[in-house]
Enzyme design. Structure first.
Site, PDB file in Angstrom:
ATOM      1  N   GLN A 225       0.859  -1.121   0.025  1.00 13.63           N
ATOM      2  CA  GLN A 225       0.040   0.033  -0.106  1.00 13.63           C
ATOM      3  C   GLN A 225       0.900   1.422   0.029  1.00 13.63           C
ATOM      4  O   GLN A 225       1.488   1.548   1.094  1.00 13.63           O
ATOM      5  CB  GLN A 225      -0.864   0.035   1.202  1.00 13.63           C
ATOM      6  N   ARG A 255     -16.700   6.973   3.735  1.00 14.00           N
ATOM      7  CA  ARG A 255     -15.672   6.735   4.938  1.00 14.00           C
ATOM      8  C   ARG A 255     -14.330   6.990   4.437  1.00 14.00           C
ATOM      9  O   ARG A 255     -13.896   6.527   3.743  1.00 14.00           O
ATOM     10  CB  ARG A 255     -15.863   5.301   5.260  1.00 14.00           C
ATOM     11  N   ASP A 257     -10.936   6.765   4.835  1.00 16.85           N
ATOM     12  CA  ASP A 257     -10.042   5.743   5.410  1.00 16.85           C
ATOM     13  C   ASP A 257      -8.757   6.485   5.751  1.00 16.85           C
ATOM     14  O   ASP A 257      -8.026   7.145   4.953  1.00 16.85           O
ATOM     15  CB  ASP A 257      -9.932   4.579   4.313  1.00 16.85           C
ATOM     16  N   GLU A 299     -12.461   8.155   9.539  1.00 18.90           N
ATOM     17  CA  GLU A 299     -11.900   6.916   9.965  1.00 18.90           C
ATOM     18  C   GLU A 299     -10.715   7.147  10.790  1.00 18.90           C
ATOM     19  O   GLU A 299      -9.581   7.195  10.320  1.00 18.90           O
ATOM     20  CB  GLU A 299     -11.826   5.860   9.130  1.00 18.90           C
ATOM     21  N   HIS A 368     -14.233  -4.630  11.563  1.00 22.46           N
ATOM     22  CA  HIS A 368     -13.441  -5.625  10.864  1.00 22.46           C
ATOM     23  C   HIS A 368     -12.063  -5.211  11.404  1.00 22.46           C
ATOM     24  O   HIS A 368     -11.228  -6.302  10.942  1.00 22.46           O
ATOM     25  CB  HIS A 368     -13.272  -5.193   9.237  1.00 22.46           C
ATOM     26  N   ASP A 369     -11.585  -4.482  11.918  1.00 24.56           N
ATOM     27  CA  ASP A 369     -10.322  -4.262  12.458  1.00 24.56           C
ATOM     28  C   ASP A 369     -10.167  -4.752  14.157  1.00 24.56           C
ATOM     29  O   ASP A 369     -11.059  -5.261  14.422  1.00 24.56           O
ATOM     30  CB  ASP A 369     -10.144  -2.642  12.266  1.00 24.56           C
TER      31      ASP A 369
HETATM   32  C1  GLC Z   1      -8.289   1.593   7.817  1.00 24.24           C
HETATM   33  C2  GLC Z   1      -9.052   0.167   7.845  1.00 24.24           C
HETATM   34  C3  GLC Z   1      -8.227  -0.824   7.938  1.00 24.24           C
HETATM   35  C4  GLC Z   1      -6.856  -0.932   6.699  1.00 24.24           C
HETATM   36  C5  GLC Z   1      -6.282   0.610   6.903  1.00 24.24           C
HETATM   37  C6  GLC Z   1      -5.447   0.597   5.701  1.00 24.24           C
HETATM   38  O1  GLC Z   1      -7.866   1.448   9.112  1.00 24.24           O
HETATM   39  O2  GLC Z   1     -10.111   0.163   8.717  1.00 24.24           O
HETATM   40  O3  GLC Z   1      -8.967  -2.333   7.537  1.00 24.24           O
HETATM   41  O4  GLC Z   1      -6.159  -1.882   7.176  1.00 24.24           O
HETATM   42  O5  GLC Z   1      -7.398   1.564   6.937  1.00 24.24           O
HETATM   43  O6  GLC Z   1      -6.263   1.084   4.457  1.00 24.24           O
END
Ligand code: GLC
Length: 622
Positions: A225, A255, A257, A299, A368-369
């Site tokens: 990433q 959202r 992120d 987020e 999900h985290d």
């Molecule tokens: C946010 C998401 C998480 C992801 C991260 C990087 O924190 O909730 O699941 O790994 O972003 O995109």
């Protein structure tokens, strides 16, 4: 016409925000490009959505209504694909859910892809989910059914396969400037001195060497990433276009992120920097001109005093995000379960500055985290605990290191260098249902059901949007199948990304199983919430101290002096509260009030109000 009006109203602000990031003397031309792009983006917005924008601007803040109840889901885990999701709209209707957070559905790398958070595109539907046509059919149906949709805008990074990253790898200098790339590791090393690690076990460090390009690239999350370089104004413009294209598919809430990470500066942790706020506000104000019916969720899983800033302050007041995750409440609830005490929650919540009146929280217990233990050390000390030992206790309690603990969780991203770790696992497993079922321990099962209802009841009543995590409404346990998949096994968060169990749901109305009891009770609580405006987010919850360390009490007030008082027992023993002050608040004018959760009239025969283990009462002012 409306566009011109909105443009005229917001131009000054947009200009100030833009030039504070990209100084006017060097970037006038770049700004002109933004100005030329905005009308084009507006022209590309479908008429139906433009009409909806106009309606929303007239109405009340829909996102603060008591009618809002959300659910977060992975399409493939929930029901196959987008068509499958479409087929289950009736399920949301039945449960009372009217807001969906659909996890990433765009194209991503084949192997590891962080559950789709490594994006290969921002608007191409990954074939595993179906087609763009399926998505448009779904968003159109959701609109008809008054169900709001939230999608992620992965604004901080792209995957290493995104077209820009591919060109950068091929040596294209223009695209190398879209990311933070470095020929030598001198600057990366300097950055590393202060940058924390997000995934220390699986992706240590914040930079990755890319042999094809013979350069280092900044990769704060996973090595695949790549962090976008927003000091480059072209990146902002291209990402704005990506954002609008996504929103135009029929998205109500974006959202944002990992937005805390948007701006980097050497010598800092590169989170929550003022420029990150300016950038968020700049996106927001441009969207205000093009698609004003769409709102933003922050987020930002950071300290409470930092989270609150994403609602906007000073020059960005009211102009950043309308919604933020109440990550503090979430983490404090898990602390209260493990310690059976509510002191840290009271102390910490009292320290969270009040949010602006047009903003709201997403209240949740699981997602999900992982669950991070980001409590303020000072408050832990004030509780009489040593912060390091206390965090270790929480990890031990939740991650199967204490025989007596009912929790079945997994430790996530343990960092031996610092001793830090986080927790993962499904709500039901963390609250003892997995162990109870395994040991056929009826008492433990009953206790875990009470805890599941307690925590969900709090987020349903606290003020804001309750967000259920799909599967939690039927007490879904940990799913260990990820351990067999190469691309997932290193990431323990997958233990809580289970498949939706439609077999359980088929017989849910009649079944005596714990899953059915959880579902029926939550459905009832959702119904109660949606039927009473006292649950709308028009006032801040008032926390009351009772003198009992195991109890949490808060009151919600409606517009016309309506009131709801919520009493929660976090202990495994019954607890009592002296109720004369509740009487004074006006809750006993018609005798002993009825608890909306159980339907029973509460008893105060002994003069004290009694709470059973893990019981939650919802009392309405009468
Ligand atoms: C946010 C998401 C998480 C992801 C991260 C990087 O924190 O909730 O699941 O790994 O972003 O995109």
């Amino acid at each position: 016409m409306l566009f011109q009006l909105r443009m005229a109203t917001n131009l000054g602000l947009i200009q100030n925000l833009y030039f504070s990031l990209y100084p006017e003397k060097d970037h006038l031309k770049d700004f002109e490009k933004v100005m030329q792009t905005l009308p084009k983006l507006f022209a590309s917005r479908p008429n139906e959505l433009k009409e909806q924008d106009a309606e929303r601007l007239q109405g009340e803040n829909w996102y603060q209504s008591e009618k809002m109840v959300g659910m977060q889901l992975y399409v493939e885990q929930f029901n196959r694909d987008l068509k499958g999701l479409h087929d289950k709209i009736s399920y949301f209707k039945e449960l009372g859910v009217n807001f969906l957070h659909v996890m990433p559905i765009t194209t991503r790398p084949k192997g590891e892809n962080d559950g789709g958070y490594a994006v290969n595109s921002y608007d191409k539907v990954d074939p595993r989910y179906g087609t763009k046509k399926d998505l448009l059919a779904l968003t159109s149906e959701l609109r008809k059914q008054n169900i709001y949709l939230m999608l992620d805008f992965v604004v901080n990074h792209t995957s290493n396969e995104y077209p820009w990253a591919k060109k950068a790898k091929q040596g294209d200098k223009k695209y190398q400037k879209y990311y933070y790339t470095f020929e030598e590791d001198t600057i990366p090393k300097e950055f590393e001195k202060t940058l924390p690690e997000v995934f220390p076990q699986t992706s240590p460090g914040n930079f990755t060497y890319i042999p094809e390009m013979e350069k280092w690239v900044m990769t704060v999350f996973n090595s695949y990433q790549w962090d976008l370089n927003y000091t480059n104004p072209t990146v902002f413009l291209e990402m704005l276009t990506n954002l609008v294209n996504m929103v135009n598919l029929g998205v109500d809430v974006v959202r944002f992120d990992a937005l805390a990470f948007l701006w980097k500066r050497m010598g800092t942790i590169s989170q929550n920097l003022p420029e990150a706020h300016t950038l968020v506000s700049l996106f927001r104000m441009c969207l205000q001109v093009v698609a004003p019916g769409t709102i933003f969720l922050a987020e930002a899983i950071v300290a409470p005093t930092q989270i609150i800033k994403y609602f906007g302050e000073n020059h960005t007041r009211g102009n950043e995000c309308e919604i933020a995750y109440n990550a503090s409440l979430m983490a404090l609830l898990w602390n209260s379960i493990a310690t059976k005490k509510t002191g840290l929650l009271y102390k910490s919540m009292a320290n969270v500055p009040s949010k602006p009146k047009d903003c709201t929280w997403i209240n949740y217990i699981r997602c999900h985290d992982d669950i991070g233990l980001g409590y303020e050390d000072q408050f832990i000390w004030e509780m009489g605990w040593n912060p390091q030992q206390h965090r270790k206790f929480l990890l031990d309690y939740y991650c199967q290191r204490l025989d007596w603990s009912p929790a079945t969780g997994l430790i996530f991203m343990y960092n031996p260098k610092t001793g830090d770790g986080r927790i993962t696992g499904s709500a039901a497993s963390l609250l003892g249902l997995e162990k109870g079922l395994k040991q056929k321990d009826e008492a433990l099962i009953a206790q875990s059901i009470a805890k599941i209802i307690l925590l969900h009841g709090i987020v349903l009543a606290f003020g804001g949007i309750p967000m259920l995590y799909a599967g939690d409404e039927i007490g879904t346990l940990n799913d260990y199948s990820f351990l067999k998949e190469k691309a997932k096994k290193e990431d323990g968060r997958w233990v809580n990304r289970p498949k939706q169990d439609w077999h359980v749901i088929e017989t849910i109305d009649k079944s005596p199983d714990p899953q059915a009891e959880i579902f029926r009770t939550l459905k009832k609580l959702i119904y109660i919430r949606k039927s009473d405006p006292v649950f709308a987010d028009h006032s801040l919850p008032n926390l009351y101290h009772t003198g009992n360390h195991h109890v949490l009490v808060f009151e919600r007030k409606g517009k016309d002096n309506e009131g709801l008082i919520v009493l929660c027992n976090f202990d495994e023993n019954p607890q009592v509260v002296e109720p004369s002050w509740i009487k004074k608040l006006g809750y006993f004018t018609k005798g002993e009030p009825k608890d909306l959760v159980s339907g029973n009239t509460i008893k105060t025969k002994s003069g004290l109000l009694e709470l059973l283990p893990y019981q939650m009462l919802w009392l309405k002012k009468s």
